[in-house]
Design a protein around this motif. Structure first.
Motif, PDB file in Angstrom:
ATOM      1  N   THR A  34      23.705 -25.918  51.802  1.00  0.00           N
ATOM      2  CA  THR A  34      24.699 -25.304  50.907  1.00  0.00           C
ATOM      3  C   THR A  34      24.549 -23.786  50.842  1.00  0.00           C
ATOM      4  N   SER A  60      27.125 -33.471  52.993  1.00  0.00           N
ATOM      5  CA  SER A  60      27.504 -34.879  53.136  1.00  0.00           C
ATOM      6  C   SER A  60      26.634 -35.582  54.175  1.00  0.00           C
ATOM      7  N   SER A  64      27.296 -31.648  58.234  1.00  0.00           N
ATOM      8  CA  SER A  64      28.553 -31.266  57.583  1.00  0.00           C
ATOM      9  C   SER A  64      28.389 -30.994  56.091  1.00  0.00           C
ATOM     10  N   THR A  66      30.622 -30.551  52.376  1.00  0.00           N
ATOM     11  CA  THR A  66      31.843 -30.935  51.681  1.00  0.00           C
ATOM     12  C   THR A  66      32.049 -29.957  50.528  1.00  0.00           C
ATOM     13  N   THR A  68      34.596 -29.103  47.364  1.00  0.00           N
ATOM     14  CA  THR A  68      35.671 -29.625  46.521  1.00  0.00           C
ATOM     15  C   THR A  68      36.023 -28.586  45.462  1.00  0.00           C
ATOM     16  N   GLU A  79      39.798 -22.303  51.752  1.00  0.00           N
ATOM     17  CA  GLU A  79      39.910 -22.481  53.203  1.00  0.00           C
ATOM     18  C   GLU A  79      40.048 -21.123  53.900  1.00  0.00           C
ATOM     19  N   THR A  93      40.713 -29.774  56.132  1.00  0.00           N
ATOM     20  CA  THR A  93      41.131 -30.104  54.783  1.00  0.00           C
ATOM     21  C   THR A  93      41.790 -31.474  54.759  1.00  0.00           C
ATOM     22  N   VAL A  97      39.718 -32.041  49.398  1.00  0.00           N
ATOM     23  CA  VAL A  97      38.353 -31.931  49.917  1.00  0.00           C
ATOM     24  C   VAL A  97      38.373 -31.150  51.227  1.00  0.00           C
ATOM     25  N   ARG A  99      36.099 -30.099  54.463  1.00  0.00           N
ATOM     26  CA  ARG A  99      34.880 -30.433  55.205  1.00  0.00           C
ATOM     27  C   ARG A  99      34.618 -29.355  56.246  1.00  0.00           C
ATOM     28  N   ASN A 101      32.271 -28.939  59.552  1.00  0.00           N
ATOM     29  CA  ASN A 101      31.343 -29.554  60.500  1.00  0.00           C
ATOM     30  C   ASN A 101      30.602 -28.442  61.226  1.00  0.00           C
TER      31      ASN A 101
END
Length: 185
Positions: A34, A60, A64, A66, A68, A79, A93, A97, A99, A101
């Motif tokens: 994170t 997650s 990856s 996540t 929110t 984004e 998106t 949510v 994501r 990767n």
């Protein structure tokens, strides 16, 4: 007075090592963390806010993240902030949510990142040496003003050198650990 200078030098050197740790957290190792997105600022109704204050960020799986957002209209702003960041990552998106990767690192990229880690480590060592120089200059100023003896100054300089050696050893350990983390496939 001498003890205060030594304590100040010790504190500043410890802060340099901590600053190095913080800087190295941002170096991507191929594992999700994170802290990779902590420095991203999101335009939140006209003001730039840290990502952690407008969305929840979670790992997650090992590759990856996540994200929110707490408000639905913020999805596009988050984004956009990720795309414009220096990470070079593409968000996916799905509704509310987002994501991210993390692609596997190539051998060449790992070696480049290792060089970055070594450069950060060297910068931390330079900062530590500058702190030592400042402390030694303060000792000499006290000697010029005849507030302390030459023996006290010599002893204090030796103690500051020991503190410096310990701090540089810490920097080397942090750099070595990050390098091993980078080179682990």
């Amino acid at each position: 007075m001498l003890n205060e200078i030594k304590k100040d030098a010790q504190t500043r050197m410890n802060k340099s090592v901590e600053s190095l740790r913080d800087a190295l957290v941002k170096v991507r190792t191929g594992r999700a963390n994170t802290a990779l997105v902590d420095h991203i600022k999101v335009n939140y109704y006209g003001s730039d806010m840290p990502l952690s204050q407008v969305a929840s960020v979670a790992v997650s799986d090992s590759r990856s993240l996540t994200i929110t957002p707490w408000e639905k209209p913020m999805v596009s702003a988050v984004e956009k902030a990720i795309i414009n960041s220096d990470l070079g990552l593409t968000p996916n998106t799905a509704g509310t949510v987002i994501r991210i990767n993390l692609p596997a690192l190539t051998e060449e990229r790992r070696k480049e990142l290792t060089k970055v880690v070594h450069a950060e480590g060297e910068n931390a060592k330079v900062a530590i040496r500058n702190i030592r120089r400042d402390a030694n200059n303060q000792f000499r100023e006290l000697l010029k003003e005849k507030e302390v003896s030459e023996d006290d100054v010599r002893r204090s300089e030796e103690e500051v050198q020991k503190i410096t050696d310990a701090a540089i050893k810490d920097v080397d350990e942090v750099v070595r650990a990050k390098e091993q983390e980078l080179m682990a496939v």
